[in-house]
Design a protein around this motif. Structure first.
Motif, PDB file in Angstrom:
ATOM      1  N   SER A  13       0.841  -1.194   0.000  1.00  0.00           N
ATOM      2  CA  SER A  13       0.000   0.000   0.000  1.00  0.00           C
ATOM      3  C   SER A  13       0.865   1.229   0.000  1.00  0.00           C
ATOM      4  CB  SER A  13      -0.923   0.000   1.223  1.00  0.00           C
ATOM      5  OG  SER A  13      -0.154   0.114   2.389  1.00  0.00           O
ATOM      6  N   THR A 196      -9.857  -3.574  -5.006  1.00  0.00           N
ATOM      7  CA  THR A 196      -8.493  -3.057  -4.937  1.00  0.00           C
ATOM      8  C   THR A 196      -7.597  -3.943  -4.084  1.00  0.00           C
ATOM      9  OG1 THR A 196      -9.340  -0.805  -5.199  1.00  0.00           O
ATOM     10  CG2 THR A 196      -7.087  -1.033  -4.391  1.00  0.00           C
ATOM     11  N   ARG A 200      -4.316  -5.754  -5.534  1.00  0.00           N
ATOM     12  CA  ARG A 200      -3.010  -5.409  -4.977  1.00  0.00           C
ATOM     13  C   ARG A 200      -2.244  -6.619  -4.460  1.00  0.00           C
ATOM     14  NH1 ARG A 200      -0.315  -1.240  -6.064  1.00  0.00           N
ATOM     15  NH2 ARG A 200       0.548  -1.004  -3.956  1.00  0.00           N
TER      16      ARG A 200
END
Length: 348
Positions: A13, A196, A200
């Motif tokens: 992140s 997301t 990711r």
């Protein structure tokens, strides 16, 4: 034995979220265990976008929800408690940022249309203004304390005093408009988060030579052709990205349902259940509640498959099922892969 995965790992992140944006997610917490918000039926415009002009039908009760009234241009009925009844085309309140300028009455009864680019820019500007106003309100106030103080001041208040309290605590038309606009625009925020997170972590999960064999389920729910959130030639996986906060009944049922779906698979592939934090893992491994309770809200098909494969659901506690039939399923803490998910609940 089942495997619980904790510990540190490389960050996937960016910078941590701000407190303001984090409170939006808390405000819109719509039971991520099912990845459905439950608010999408409220204040939802048609796909083409709403019109600034609105029509009230005389001698009729306007609908509480905006709807198309004919086969042509978009026209909307407005609740009588928000606007006076009239036979003329009226404009919505200037403060309602969720309604961009699209069409205005012109001379001769014709309609002049704003260019598409101008309409889109107006919509974006209005959304940004709404987000900014709501963010300021949530950032400037501890919402729980703010509401508690307002409640105390409203007690015993008459009309004049209640108006003063409303003004003093900032409960303005503009704040309401901003909150409604934000809720309408981000009604599927949970789907964005779910998608997301999967996207990711996917590059870090896939091993050499491993490929995704089925279109992943990034949004809300699975369909019969995609029983799992992620399916590769080596593994099957489900993702639960909700941060548990203590009152998690629906989340508990959802995570057990996913565990059961993984346990029902007979392909022999690696099975993984991704959750956020220690609470879901502790629940699955220690709960004395029965599988029958956990699957009470699941489909009859799921309950029938469970009984056919494992026997009566009343015979198993959740902990026993995890230990026996779910021992091959890895319980993985997503916060080890996406550190931003490990933020305190008040920032999630």
């Amino acid at each position: 034995m089942y495997t619980t995965v904790f510990g540190e790992s490389s960050s996937l992140s960016g910078s941590p979220e701000s407190a303001g944006s984090g409170q939006f997610r808390d405000l819109l917490d719509d039971d991520l265990c099912s990845r459905r918000t439950g608010i999408e039926h409220l204040l939802k415009w048609p796909d083409e976008g709403p019109s600034q002009a609105a029509v009230l039908r005389p001698n009729s009760r306007p609908s509480q929800q905006c709807q198309r009234t004919d086969g042509g241009d978009q026209q909307y009925q407005i609740p009588t408690h928000a606007h006076e009844r009239t036979d003329e085309v009226i404009k919505l309140r200037p403060g309602r940022n969720s309604v961009p300028a699209v069409a205005l009455p012109a001379r001769g009864g014709e309609t002049s249309r704003a260019p598409a680019a101008q309409t889109e820019a107006s919509d974006i500007d209005g959304s940004a203004e709404s987000f900014a106003m709501l963010s300021r309100f949530l950032t400037d106030h501890n919402l729980t304390a703010h509401l508690a103080a307002a409640e105390a001041d409203f007690q015993g208040a008459g009309s004049t005093t209640s108006h003063e309290v409303t003004t003093r605590y900032g409960f303005s038309d503009d704040l309401l408009d901003a909150a409604l606009a934000v809720r309408a625009h981000v009604g599927r925020l949970n789907d964005v988060i779910h998608a997301t997170v999967i996207a990711r972590v996917l590059p870090a999960l896939l091993e050499d030579g491993e490929v995704v064999v089925q279109r992943p389920s990034l949004g809300a729910g699975n369909d019969p052709s995609r029983p799992f959130d992620l399916e590769t030639d080596h593994r099957i996986a489900e993702f639960k990205v909700a941060q548990w906060k203590g009152a998690d009944t629906m989340r508990k049922r959802g995570v057990v349902a996913d565990l059961v779906h993984l346990a029902l698979d007979e392909s022999g592939r690696r099975a993984q259940l991704f959750v956020v934090g220690a609470l879901p893992i502790r629940f699955l491994t220690t709960s004395k509640s029965t599988i029958a309770w956990a699957l009470a809200r699941s489909s009859p098909h799921t309950r029938a498959r469970f009984e056919q494969r494992f026997g009566p659901a009343t015979d198993f506690t959740i902990a026993d099922f995890t230990r026996v039939h779910g021992r091959h399923i890895e319980l993985v803490d997503l916060a080890t892969l996406v550190p931003s998910l490990a933020l305190p609940p008040e920032l999630i």
